[in-house]
Design a protein around this motif. Structure first.
Motif, short mmCIF file in Angstrom:
data_model
loop_
_atom_site.label_atom_id
_atom_site.label_comp_id
_atom_site.label_asym_id
_atom_site.label_seq_id
_atom_site.Cartn_x
_atom_site.Cartn_y
_atom_site.Cartn_z
N ASP A 145 -8.92 -39.22 121.31
CA ASP A 145 -9.86 -38.99 120.21
C ASP A 145 -10.59 -37.66 120.37
N MET A 146 -10.76 -37.24 121.63
CA MET A 146 -11.53 -36.02 121.91
C MET A 146 -10.81 -35.24 123.01
N ILE A 147 -10.83 -33.91 122.90
CA ILE A 147 -10.20 -33.07 123.92
C ILE A 147 -11.11 -31.87 124.19
N GLY A 148 -11.64 -31.80 125.41
CA GLY A 148 -12.56 -30.73 125.80
C GLY A 148 -11.83 -29.68 126.63
N ILE A 149 -11.99 -28.43 126.23
CA ILE A 149 -11.28 -27.34 126.89
C ILE A 149 -12.26 -26.22 127.19
N GLY A 150 -12.39 -25.87 128.46
CA GLY A 150 -13.30 -24.79 128.82
C GLY A 150 -12.68 -23.91 129.88
N PRO A 151 -13.18 -22.67 129.97
CA PRO A 151 -12.69 -21.78 131.03
C PRO A 151 -13.19 -22.28 132.39
N TYR A 152 -12.40 -22.07 133.43
CA TYR A 152 -12.88 -22.32 134.79
C TYR A 152 -13.92 -21.26 135.13
N LEU A 153 -15.10 -21.70 135.57
CA LEU A 153 -16.17 -20.77 135.96
C LEU A 153 -16.40 -20.92 137.46
N PRO A 154 -16.09 -19.88 138.24
CA PRO A 154 -16.18 -20.02 139.69
C PRO A 154 -17.62 -20.26 140.16
N HIS A 155 -17.81 -21.29 140.96
CA HIS A 155 -19.11 -21.56 141.55
C HIS A 155 -19.04 -21.09 143.01
N ASP A 163 -6.12 -34.17 114.14
CA ASP A 163 -7.32 -34.93 113.76
C ASP A 163 -8.24 -35.27 114.95
N ALA A 164 -8.01 -34.64 116.10
CA ALA A 164 -8.88 -34.92 117.26
C ALA A 164 -10.22 -34.20 117.09
N ASN A 165 -11.24 -34.71 117.77
CA ASN A 165 -12.52 -34.00 117.84
C ASN A 165 -12.48 -33.05 119.03
N LEU A 166 -12.66 -31.76 118.75
CA LEU A 166 -12.57 -30.73 119.79
C LEU A 166 -13.89 -29.96 119.88
N ILE A 198 -23.75 -29.62 109.29
CA ILE A 198 -23.93 -30.53 110.41
C ILE A 198 -23.39 -31.90 110.02
N GLY A 199 -22.58 -32.47 110.91
CA GLY A 199 -21.96 -33.76 110.63
C GLY A 199 -22.99 -34.86 110.45
N LYS A 200 -22.71 -35.73 109.49
CA LYS A 200 -23.59 -36.89 109.27
C LYS A 200 -23.02 -38.07 110.05
N GLY A 201 -23.91 -38.91 110.54
CA GLY A 201 -23.45 -40.13 111.22
C GLY A 201 -22.93 -39.85 112.62
N ALA A 202 -22.22 -40.84 113.15
CA ALA A 202 -21.84 -40.80 114.56
C ALA A 202 -20.71 -39.80 114.84
N GLY A 203 -19.92 -39.47 113.82
CA GLY A 203 -18.87 -38.46 114.03
C GLY A 203 -17.73 -38.92 114.90
N GLY A 204 -17.37 -40.20 114.75
CA GLY A 204 -16.19 -40.69 115.47
C GLY A 204 -14.92 -40.12 114.88
N ARG A 205 -13.80 -40.38 115.54
CA ARG A 205 -12.55 -39.83 115.03
C ARG A 205 -12.12 -40.57 113.77
#
Ligand code: 5AD
Length: 369
Positions: A228-238, A281-284, A354-361
């Motif tokens: 339902d959701m797919i999160g994609i971010g750059p690797y940030l070196p710690h 149709d995924a939430n990204l 801005i999305g209304k409601g819970a914003g599920g898939r």
């Protein structure tokens, strides 16, 4: 980095984009040709999930963690971290603030912290559900199925668990203390779905040792998983982590494995755009890490290249500065109000609402599921 790698393959949604085409587009460097990718992702986003951007308030409830993931600043062996666990009242106050800002969801994220007892988390979820109409998303690591079931029973709606990379060797390199393999994490995701959660996963982009072929395989895996959701971010070196040290050493000696994917804003945007095409149709989310790697344009680019979700940070500042999974520098001093105002202004600018409601898939038949 920018060889002439043949003809530009056509773009298409769901199964129309081949694995080879995905890898080709990941390697594409020509700005004019990339416009076609951004356009296709933006159009697909508009067609399948619309112009609404769903806001999820993020509350980082504990930085205690039993794991030793080599990329993460709050890994158990990092002695430099002052550990905290938020009080239930403070977490509920965070959820109230999310509601006051008009967000549809509160995301409770933390380390894999068994000091946060199963029943305590269930209690917090029940309180939030009783006091607000918010959707509750949990992101608390690889907890046992019994915990996940108890929290679902308490009313939690969604759960986030990134697989980070589908490359087995790299997965083991960055998760040295996990007995499991990628397939175990995928099994956890199926457990979440079976329990009735909306499930989310995702990856980091630009981890040392991560190749173009392996990121292409990740995107191909997204296509096959009904997330339902797919999160994609750059690797940030710690700097206080083994992988951060490896990254710094590689930068110093300019020594990269062949086919290394860069941890840049541009590459991350390509992955977001391609993911929109294979999972229309995924939430990204336009992730915080993407916003941090390019403070000027990261979030706007994410939202114009496939993303439809933003996760403003609502963690109280005294905790937030201790929740450094990656270095955030100045960003930790921004108040929730300032973050909120910035996002409102950005959405106005982009002509998005801005999305209304819970914003599920909202599942779309024929979207490749
Ligand atoms: N850089 C980028 N992302 C990171 N995460 C953890 N540490 C880092 C880092 N150093 C991401 C992981 C995790 C999510 C909560 O944050 O993908 O799943």
């Amino acid at each position: 980095m920018n060889p002439d790698h043949g003809e530009t393959p056509p773009l298409g949604v769901a199964d129309a984009l081949s694995l080879e085409a995905i890898e080709h587009w990941l390697r594409e460097e020509d700005a004019a040709r990339l416009e076609a990718l951004w356009h296709a992702a933006d159009e697909t986003r508009r067609e399948y999930v619309g112009d609404e951007v769903h806001l999820r308030g993020l509350c980082e409830i504990s930085n205690v963690c039993v794991r030793g993931c080599t990329y993460c600043g709050i890994r158990a062996p990092n002695r430099g971290v002052q550990r905290y666990r938020m009080k239930a009242d403070d977490v509920v106050a965070c959820a109230r603030q999310a509601r006051e800002f008009g967000y549809g969801t509160i995301v409770l994220q933390g380390g894999e912290d068994y000091g946060m007892a199963t029943e305590w988390v269930a209690h917090v979820v029940r309180r939030i559900k009783a006091e607000t109409a918010l959707a509750v998303t949990l992101s608390l690591g690889e907890r046992p199925a019994a915990d996940l079931a108890a929290w679902r029973e308490a009313g939690a709606d969604r759960y986030l668990l990134r697989f980070e990379t589908s490359d087995e060797a790299l997965y083991r390199h960055i998760h040295p203390d996990l007995p499991g393999r990628v397939s175990d994490r995928l099994a956890d995701l199926r457990t979440l779905q079976r329990l009735g959660y909306e499930a989310g996963t995702g990856i980091m982009v630009g981890v040392p040792g991560q190749t173009y072929a392996s990121v292409a395989a990740d995107v191909d895996l997204f296509r096959g998983l009904d997330m339902d959701m797919i999160g994609i971010g750059p690797y940030l070196p710690h700097p206080a982590t083994p992988l951060g040290a490896e990254f710094a050493a590689r930068v110093a000696s300019d020594d990269w494995p062949p086919d290394q994917v860069p941890n840049t804003e541009l590459t991350t945007c390509k992955v977001v755009a391609l993911t929109r095409l294979v999972r229309p149709d995924a939430n990204l989310p336009a992730t915080t890490a993407l916003a941090l790697v390019d403070k000027e344009a990261g979030r706007a680019h994410g939202l114009r290249r496939g993303a439809n979700v933003v996760m403003p940070n609502l963690t109280p500042p005294e905790y937030r500065e201790k929740y450094e999974i990656y270095p955030e520098k100045a960003a930790v001093h921004e108040t929730a109000e300032a973050i909120n105002a910035g996002i409102q202004a950005l959405l106005d600018d982009l002509g998005r609402t801005i999305g209304k409601g819970a914003g599920g898939r909202r599942r779309t038949p024929g979207s490749g599921a």
